[in-house]
Scaffold this active site. Structure first.
Site, PDB file in Angstrom:
ATOM      1  N   CYS A 160      54.758  28.248  51.308  1.00 25.55           N
ATOM      2  CA  CYS A 160      54.270  28.156  52.428  1.00 25.55           C
ATOM      3  C   CYS A 160      56.148  28.733  53.418  1.00 25.55           C
ATOM      4  O   CYS A 160      56.120  30.000  52.742  1.00 25.55           O
ATOM      5  CB  CYS A 160      54.480  26.755  52.625  1.00 25.55           C
ATOM      6  N   ASP A 164      45.325  33.303  57.006  1.00 23.81           N
ATOM      7  CA  ASP A 164      46.631  32.512  57.320  1.00 23.81           C
ATOM      8  C   ASP A 164      47.036  33.111  58.474  1.00 23.81           C
ATOM      9  O   ASP A 164      47.381  34.394  59.150  1.00 23.81           O
ATOM     10  CB  ASP A 164      47.408  32.856  56.310  1.00 23.81           C
ATOM     11  N   HIS A 224      46.093  28.960  54.604  1.00 18.19           N
ATOM     12  CA  HIS A 224      47.351  28.477  53.825  1.00 18.19           C
ATOM     13  C   HIS A 224      47.859  27.890  53.871  1.00 18.19           C
ATOM     14  O   HIS A 224      47.377  26.384  53.840  1.00 18.19           O
ATOM     15  CB  HIS A 224      48.373  28.325  55.596  1.00 18.19           C
TER      16      HIS A 224
END
Length: 257
Positions: free
Chosen positions: A140, A195, A227
């Site tokens: 991330c 995402d 995500h």
């Protein structure tokens, strides 16, 4: 350093890393033996250094690597920086981002690069870590940190991986993709298909920047993954995506060391 209960063959524990701005608490784990072992710097996601991140580091140590996982939010306190549930579902608990958002924004690219020097030096000076460059992987927001680190310390990073990273190639003047021309590491990105923080146009921009800079790289999109797909303690977890990530990461590390 204490032996990890229930994990044969590895040892790990909490360590402190002195930086220019203070002391970052971190988790350091390595195979149970005299070493030395190839070093890996593992960057957290936004939820911070917690049991799941430690378990990911443990798995890498079990594969033969010495792994450092710093609390990159150390300026806001030692771990745990945030009061999070054991299972993290931001949709059910949207107030989580009220605490995390400002802390993330305070970690500027300049601070990331400055801290990275301390983290890399900690690995370099540890007798359990082999001499020479290390690998960096991030998740991330950690994917951004990994790319900044590879660009700022090209002689010290031989491999860089980023998984479900967001905002890697924006229009901002400090967008991570703009450091591509300084990267000498081999690079791998595993993008999440669903995402919104890394849409197709950013994926293309990142790919084009890496290609133009002559960086050895591979960028792949994981179908159906969201995500955060590697984080088993969150609602975004996707086992297929996670398994694919481990295969890609371990393959990159095996080619590097």
């Amino acid at each position: 350093m204490t032996s990890i209960q229930g994990n044969q063959g590895i040892q790990g524990g909490d360590v402190d890393v002195r930086t220019e701005d203070g002391v970052a608490d971190a988790y350091f784990v390595h195979p149970d033996g005299p070493g030395p072992y190839p070093g890996v710097l593992l960057y957290q996601d936004a939820f911070g250094l917690r049991p799941h991140l430690r378990s990911m580091a443990d798995r890498l140590a079990g594969e033969g690597y010495a792994v450092l996982v710093p609390n990159v939010f150390y300026r806001h306190g030692r771990t745990p920086v945030f009061d999070l549930p054991a299972f993290i579902d931001p949709e059910a608990r949207p107030e989580i981002w009220q605490a995390i958002g400002p802390v993330m924004q305070a970690l500027t690219p300049e601070l990331v690069v400055r801290d990275a020097d301390a983290y890399l030096r900690r690995l370099e000076e540890d007798p359990l870590v082999t001499d020479g460059p290390v690998a960096v992987t991030g998740y991330c927001m950690g994917a951004r940190l990994a790319l900044y680190t590879a660009g700022a310390h090209p002689g010290r990073v031989a491999a860089m991986a980023g998984f479900h990273g967001g905002r890697l190639a924006t229009d901002a003047p400090d967008s991570p993709h703009l450091v591509a021309d300084r990267v000498t590491a081999e690079v791998y990105f595993g993008h999440a298909d669903a995402d919104s923080s890394m849409p197709p146009e950013q994926q293309r921009r990142l790919e084009e920047a890496l290609t133009a800079a002559g960086v050895r790289h591979r960028c792949e999109v994981y179908p159906g993954a969201h995500h955060g797909y590697t984080q088993a303690d969150t609602s975004a977890y996707d086992k297929d995506g996670d398994d694919r990530h481990w295969a890609a990461l371990l393959d990159l590390l095996a080619r590097t060391f």
